[in-house]
Design an enzyme around this catalytic site. Structure first.
Site, PDB file in Angstrom:
ATOM      1  CB  THR A 170      -2.370  -2.773  18.311  1.00  0.00           C
ATOM      2  OG1 THR A 170      -1.740  -1.630  17.923  1.00  0.00           O
ATOM      3  CG2 THR A 170      -3.630  -2.377  19.088  1.00  0.00           C
ATOM      4  N   GLY A 171      -0.369  -1.500  20.571  1.00  0.00           N
ATOM      5  CA  GLY A 171       0.274  -0.896  21.384  1.00  0.00           C
ATOM      6  C   GLY A 171       1.450  -0.799  22.005  1.00  0.00           C
ATOM      7  N   GLY A 208       9.607  -4.994  18.551  1.00  0.00           N
ATOM      8  CA  GLY A 208       8.374  -5.047  19.638  1.00  0.00           C
ATOM      9  C   GLY A 208       7.592  -6.350  19.670  1.00  0.00           C
ATOM     10  CG  ASP A 209       3.698  -6.164  20.563  1.00  0.00           C
ATOM     11  OD1 ASP A 209       4.169  -5.230  20.025  1.00  0.00           O
ATOM     12  OD2 ASP A 209       2.476  -6.388  20.391  1.00  0.00           O
ATOM     13  NE  ARG A 262      10.266  -1.527  20.551  1.00  0.00           N
ATOM     14  CZ  ARG A 262       9.148  -1.647  20.106  1.00  0.00           C
ATOM     15  NH1 ARG A 262       8.745  -1.532  18.953  1.00  0.00           N
ATOM     16  NH2 ARG A 262       8.026  -1.678  21.101  1.00  0.00           N
ATOM     17  N   GLY A 310       4.640  -2.488  22.525  1.00  0.00           N
ATOM     18  CA  GLY A 310       5.064  -3.935  22.564  1.00  0.00           C
ATOM     19  C   GLY A 310       5.847  -4.532  23.957  1.00  0.00           C
ATOM     20  CB  THR A 326       0.606  -2.045  14.854  1.00  0.00           C
ATOM     21  OG1 THR A 326       1.807  -1.452  15.458  1.00  0.00           O
ATOM     22  CG2 THR A 326       0.562  -3.663  14.936  1.00  0.00           C
TER      23      THR A 326
HETATM   24  C1  SD4 Z   1       5.416  -2.339  18.839  1.00  0.00           C
HETATM   25  N1  SD4 Z   1       3.169  -2.987  18.895  1.00  0.00           N
HETATM   26  O1  SD4 Z   1       6.254  -2.255  18.010  1.00  0.00           O
HETATM   27  C2  SD4 Z   1       4.163  -2.245  18.361  1.00  0.00           C
HETATM   28  C3  SD4 Z   1       3.444  -0.821  18.057  1.00  0.00           C
HETATM   29  C4  SD4 Z   1       1.967  -0.741  17.821  1.00  0.00           C
HETATM   30  O2  SD4 Z   1       0.265   0.617  17.519  1.00  0.00           O
HETATM   31  O3  SD4 Z   1       1.251  -1.509  18.177  1.00  0.00           O
HETATM   32  N2  SD4 Z   1       1.546   0.563  17.493  1.00  0.00           N
HETATM   33  O4  SD4 Z   1       5.274  -1.827  20.019  1.00  0.00           O
END
Ligand code: SD4
Length: 343
Positions: free
Chosen positions: A254-255, A233-234, A231, A257, A203
């Site tokens: 990031t990460g 995410g954040d 789905r 979500g 991301t």
């Molecule tokens: C999510 N936050 O869709 C995003 C994924 C992401 O590094 O940040 N990946 O959950």
């Protein structure tokens, strides 16, 4: 009469001391040098190229909003990352769906979620912000809006590696969104994905302050590989994946979500900065909140935050080791920063 004038006196004193306090704050702020422009973006390996494009806009006295849009568009166009733009990993039905959002210095924001076959979701998000009365469009409606505004539908372009990883995953279709660390269950990414080498956190979240001292941010992603179709995410959720308050600062996440959404992560970081915390400490406190509130669900999940304040000070923090970012200022050209971490 007497009590009236006493009330008036108290009101005047009250206003006077509030003004003095405010003046003190302004004075304290003005003694610090504001560093601008500044741009920073998540995940060093991809952030450098995105920052180049953003820095071009910022160094020509451009607006932070244009800088972050131009910056993340670079990543959306790249073929070598797995999780941004149409070259991203598909969902568990083999379909690539994209999420993005953008926010400017006037509290305007736009967002697009689960959009298919559109190569620059960030620009669709910006158009939603600028051309519609809404903040967020999703799925087929978002695609319809994009096409009506000149975007062309593009086909799916899985790389041979992605294709092979997806086919391998389909054999078992291992999908385990719910986890319980006490039972030794894994996080939301199936072990096959983590081990395939095809997954990385790609991301891109970018935040910037321009030469006028205005803040903006952008975030764009395909989300999790092999997620359930639909789905979200954040990353396209204003307040979770991104938040900007031009009086205070901006933050991006990031990460995983789901963890970020549960605590309204980026908004929380900005509110911590409003309380006077530095960007790095504000990010750390949001990470602490995730750890505190998700003790059973966390598994091996990673979340990282980046933040910048009105003075151009910046920082980041992550749950665990491995989150890095790139920063451009007038002194630093794509400086790599390894974010501190808690676990
Ligand atoms: C999510 N936050 O869709 C995003 C994924 C992401 O590094 O940040 N990946 O959950």
């Amino acid at each position: 009469m007497e009590s009236n004038s006493r009330r008036k006196f108290i009101r005047t004193i009250g206003l006077g001391s509030a003004f003095l306090a405010l003046k003190g704050q302004v004075y304290a702020a003005s003694k610090k040098t504001v560093q601008k422009p500044v741009v920073l973006a998540t995940w060093y390996n991809q952030a450098t190229r995105a920052n180049e494009a953003a820095w071009k806009v910022l160094s020509e006295q451009g607006r932070a909003l244009d800088a972050v849009e131009q910056g993340v568009r670079v990543t959306e166009s790249e073929t070598e990352n797995c999780c941004v733009g149409l070259n991203a990993m598909p969902d568990r039905d083999g379909i690539v769906t994209l999420d993005a959002c953008i926010m400017d210095e006037f509290n305007n924001c736009g967002s697009v979620a689960a959009i298919e076959q559109i190569d620059h979701p960030i620009s669709v998000a910006r158009l939603i912000m600028e051309k519609t009365p809404h903040v967020m469009l999703v799925g087929a409606g978002a695609q319809q809006f994009a096409v009506a505004n000149g975007f062309k539908l593009k086909g799916l372009k899985l790389t041979p590696g992605q294709e092979a990883a997806y086919k391998a995953w389909r054999e078992k279709s291992h999908y385990e969104p719910v986890k319980n660390i006490e039972k030794g269950e894994h996080g939301p990414f199936a072990p096959e994905i983590m081990e395939s080498g095809e997954y990385n956190h790609d991301t891109i979240g970018m935040i910037a302050i321009d030469s006028k001292g205005n803040l903006s941010g952008a975030c764009t992603t395909s989300g999790m590989a092999y997620k359930m179709h639909g789905r979200v995410g954040d990353s396209p959720i204003i307040g979770a994946g991104l938040f900007v308050d031009n009086e205070v600062g901006a933050a991006v996440a990031t990460g995983v979500g789901e963890e970020v959404i549960r605590i309204c992560g980026s908004h929380l970081v900005v509110e911590f900065m409003r309380q006077g915390l530095s960007p790095e400490v504000a990010c750390r406190k949001a990470v602490e909140r995730i750890i505190k509130k998700s003790p059973k669900n966390l598994g091996d999940s990673q979340v990282g935050f980046l933040a910048i304040n009105k003075m151009g000070e910046y920082g980041g923090y992550a749950i665990r080791e491995g989150f890095d970012y790139a920063v451009c200022t007038s002194q630093l050209h794509n400086q790599k920063v390894n974010a501190k971490f808690l676990l």
